[in-house]
Design an enzyme around this catalytic site. Sequence first.
Site, PDB file in Angstrom:
ATOM      1  N   LYS A 198     -20.952 -47.005 -21.874  1.00  0.00           N
ATOM      2  CA  LYS A 198     -20.288 -48.689 -21.502  1.00  0.00           C
ATOM      3  C   LYS A 198     -19.457 -48.265 -20.760  1.00  0.00           C
ATOM      4  CE  LYS A 198     -16.825 -49.714 -23.633  1.00  0.00           C
ATOM      5  NZ  LYS A 198     -15.839 -50.856 -22.783  1.00  0.00           N
ATOM      6  N   THR A 253      -6.251 -40.436 -26.846  1.00  0.00           N
ATOM      7  CA  THR A 253      -6.850 -39.751 -28.782  1.00  0.00           C
ATOM      8  C   THR A 253      -7.164 -40.769 -29.652  1.00  0.00           C
ATOM      9  OG1 THR A 253      -5.232 -37.835 -27.797  1.00  0.00           O
ATOM     10  CG2 THR A 253      -5.240 -38.236 -30.177  1.00  0.00           C
ATOM     11  N   GLU A 273     -13.141 -36.231 -25.230  1.00  0.00           N
ATOM     12  CA  GLU A 273     -12.196 -35.214 -24.435  1.00  0.00           C
ATOM     13  C   GLU A 273     -10.684 -36.162 -24.431  1.00  0.00           C
ATOM     14  OE1 GLU A 273     -12.703 -32.810 -22.319  1.00  0.00           O
ATOM     15  OE2 GLU A 273     -15.098 -32.168 -22.596  1.00  0.00           O
TER      16      GLU A 273
HETATM   17  P1  NAD Z   1      -9.100 -45.778 -24.379  1.00  0.00           P
HETATM   18  O1  NAD Z   1      -8.969 -44.871 -25.324  1.00  0.00           O
HETATM   19  O2  NAD Z   1      -8.599 -46.795 -23.712  1.00  0.00           O
HETATM   20  O3  NAD Z   1     -10.193 -46.069 -23.522  1.00  0.00           O
HETATM   21  C1  NAD Z   1     -11.343 -45.424 -23.077  1.00  0.00           C
HETATM   22  C2  NAD Z   1     -12.885 -46.072 -23.645  1.00  0.00           C
HETATM   23  O4  NAD Z   1     -13.439 -46.102 -24.985  1.00  0.00           O
HETATM   24  C3  NAD Z   1     -12.841 -47.386 -22.788  1.00  0.00           C
HETATM   25  O5  NAD Z   1     -14.651 -47.669 -22.035  1.00  0.00           O
HETATM   26  C4  NAD Z   1     -13.445 -48.490 -23.536  1.00  0.00           C
HETATM   27  O6  NAD Z   1     -13.377 -49.766 -23.646  1.00  0.00           O
HETATM   28  C5  NAD Z   1     -13.062 -47.850 -24.656  1.00  0.00           C
HETATM   29  N1  NAD Z   1     -12.968 -48.415 -26.292  1.00  0.00           N
HETATM   30  C6  NAD Z   1     -11.300 -48.553 -26.891  1.00  0.00           C
HETATM   31  N2  NAD Z   1     -11.637 -49.025 -27.639  1.00  0.00           N
HETATM   32  C7  NAD Z   1     -12.465 -48.640 -28.725  1.00  0.00           C
HETATM   33  C8  NAD Z   1     -13.050 -48.631 -29.983  1.00  0.00           C
HETATM   34  N3  NAD Z   1     -12.380 -49.394 -30.751  1.00  0.00           N
HETATM   35  N4  NAD Z   1     -13.923 -48.145 -30.100  1.00  0.00           N
HETATM   36  C9  NAD Z   1     -15.042 -47.479 -28.959  1.00  0.00           C
HETATM   37  N5  NAD Z   1     -14.705 -47.791 -27.991  1.00  0.00           N
HETATM   38  C10 NAD Z   1     -12.753 -47.688 -27.293  1.00  0.00           C
HETATM   39  O7  NAD Z   1      -8.759 -44.795 -22.928  1.00  0.00           O
HETATM   40  P2  NAD Z   1      -8.542 -45.566 -21.618  1.00  0.00           P
HETATM   41  O8  NAD Z   1      -7.014 -46.371 -21.286  1.00  0.00           O
HETATM   42  O9  NAD Z   1      -9.440 -45.772 -20.775  1.00  0.00           O
HETATM   43  O10 NAD Z   1      -8.603 -43.634 -20.593  1.00  0.00           O
HETATM   44  C11 NAD Z   1      -6.777 -43.117 -20.926  1.00  0.00           C
HETATM   45  C12 NAD Z   1      -7.195 -42.296 -21.235  1.00  0.00           C
HETATM   46  O11 NAD Z   1      -8.686 -41.336 -21.238  1.00  0.00           O
HETATM   47  C13 NAD Z   1      -5.943 -41.096 -21.375  1.00  0.00           C
HETATM   48  O12 NAD Z   1      -5.449 -40.646 -22.925  1.00  0.00           O
HETATM   49  C14 NAD Z   1      -6.363 -39.657 -20.691  1.00  0.00           C
HETATM   50  O13 NAD Z   1      -5.742 -38.856 -21.199  1.00  0.00           O
HETATM   51  C15 NAD Z   1      -8.082 -39.679 -20.761  1.00  0.00           C
HETATM   52  N6  NAD Z   1      -9.169 -38.923 -20.348  1.00  0.00           N
HETATM   53  C16 NAD Z   1      -9.148 -38.322 -20.704  1.00  0.00           C
HETATM   54  C17 NAD Z   1     -10.736 -36.812 -20.296  1.00  0.00           C
HETATM   55  C18 NAD Z   1     -10.434 -35.280 -20.498  1.00  0.00           C
HETATM   56  O14 NAD Z   1     -11.441 -35.260 -19.640  1.00  0.00           O
HETATM   57  N7  NAD Z   1     -10.454 -35.299 -21.281  1.00  0.00           N
HETATM   58  C19 NAD Z   1     -10.652 -37.495 -19.088  1.00  0.00           C
HETATM   59  C20 NAD Z   1     -10.469 -38.574 -18.562  1.00  0.00           C
HETATM   60  C21 NAD Z   1      -8.942 -39.865 -18.881  1.00  0.00           C
END
Ligand code: NAD
Length: 500
Positions: A198, A253, A273
């Site tokens: 997804k 997070t 992650e």
């Molecule tokens: P996000 O958590 O908003 O979304 C990530 C994914 O989760 C998306 O596909 C989104 O559609 C999905 N999602 C959102 N709500 C959900 C729910 N209730 N249940 C299941 N899935 C859901 O994150 P983002 O804004 O897309 O990305 C930025 C974040 O990702 C930052 O915090 C960044 O640090 C983190 N990140 C971490 C790593 C790592 O390897 N540690 C790598 C890249 C990004």
Amino acid sequence: MNRFHGIELHPDTATFLARPRRMLIGGEWVEAASGASLPVTDPASNEAFCHVPAGDAADIERAVAAARQAFESGEWPRHRPVDRERLLLRLADLLEAHAQEFAELEALDNGKPVMMARHVDVALSIDFIRYMAGWATKIEGHTMELSVPLVREREFFGFTRREPVGVVGAIIPWNFPLLMAVWKVAPALAAGCTMILKPAEDTPLTALRLGELALEAGYPAGVLNVVTGLGHTAGAALAAHPGIQKIAFTGSTEVGKLVGKAAMENMTRVSLELGGKSPVIVLDDVDPAVAAAGAAQAIFFNQGQVCTAGSRLYVHKSRFDAVVEALSGIAAGMRLGPGIDPATQIGPLVSKVQQGRVMDYVNSGFAEGARAAAGGAVGDGPGCFVQPTVLVDVREDMRVVREEIFGPVVVAQPFDDVEEIARRANDTPYGLAASIWSNDLSRVHRLIPKIKAGTVWVNCHNIIENVMPFGGFKQSGIGREAGRSALELYTEPKSVIMML
Ligand code: NAD
């Protein structure tokens, strides 16, 4: 749809955009069961340029059923390790043949500079698939000599197997859409799992194109399914589905905790992650120009939308002014523009929402007394630009210092004593990465064990390597991707005890 911002697209990119985009379920390209769709927006203009299906729980249901069937019957379970290796190598070759198309799709969808997409996102993805292909033939168990003291009159033999964990759900963020997809797809398929991917709602295009290439490479129907849709609908349905055995999540997070809780209900294996607030620590023996160039790369790479972004800069007070001045000069000189323009150094952020979030942080910093040594405002025009920003006069209790901004914003602070710096660097709920800048080996070595982070870089930052485990301490996540550890995420050990 051949030109964006005056730049002519590669013909393959234009062809992909001209086709209707559907989701991949069970080897078929389908609309969402609800018939709904989501717009895909160019962050450089803030205008929608195509649509993708808005998949939800009903589509996840179909995709899990397809992945389950492919895992249990049909061709896939008969694929030997060498067949899985060959398929991944074929997928990597196809990706390489379409590198420019993928780079352009990533630039249009996410906003990132196309040159960076080509030489970082796409190049690393190809490399990672090839690296993981090699693991398909190297999944091993152990043999053990058993004692079984209760049954001394018989002999026993024991061995372990590593088996594919089963059906995998993968939920990925928008900052490195292709690379984050590949970080999950390649080890899962190398291990013999089937999966549902997804992508983030803001950046669905390269995941769909990757699905096309997977079919072209010869993956059987249902092995890789791609469902586009919103997080709280499609993502939440996937994380909570009892029919998956493993959920691999990269994102914030906050959402990672929801995914982890949903997974626990079904005892689904889970790897997370998550976010970061990584420190960049510059000791007093470093040339300020070198430190400033390193700090700029640490925070402005990918517009600062990097989980490991060096967003807290700590410089020894003897070099602080010189480093901040040089870093601010670099920030002020960076060329903002649409990602699709090869001359662009800093593209727009992924969306208006993200631009608003980042500017809220910057403005909260100003309200609490911070000052911009560079940047501090949005860019010109309707695009989602934020100027590369260096904030000084900050305190440890400010939101800009404590929370992940996920944009091109660094907070710079001086320090006095190297003994105090590990405590300040660790004063965060996150623990993803850190970098130490110094050529004083003994001080560096003494500092490394004190830093609570999954990766510590020395005299570099944001260097990602296939063989190195990658993941976070504390609230930056659970589990390690890449390297040998990635395989462990997608396999389940089984102990076999035989009475002879
Ligand atoms: P996000 O958590 O908003 O979304 C990530 C994914 O989760 C998306 O596909 C989104 O559609 C999905 N999602 C959102 N709500 C959900 C729910 N209730 N249940 C299941 N899935 C859901 O994150 P983002 O804004 O897309 O990305 C930025 C974040 O990702 C930052 O915090 C960044 O640090 C983190 N990140 C971490 C790593 C790592 O390897 N540690 C790598 C890249 C990004």
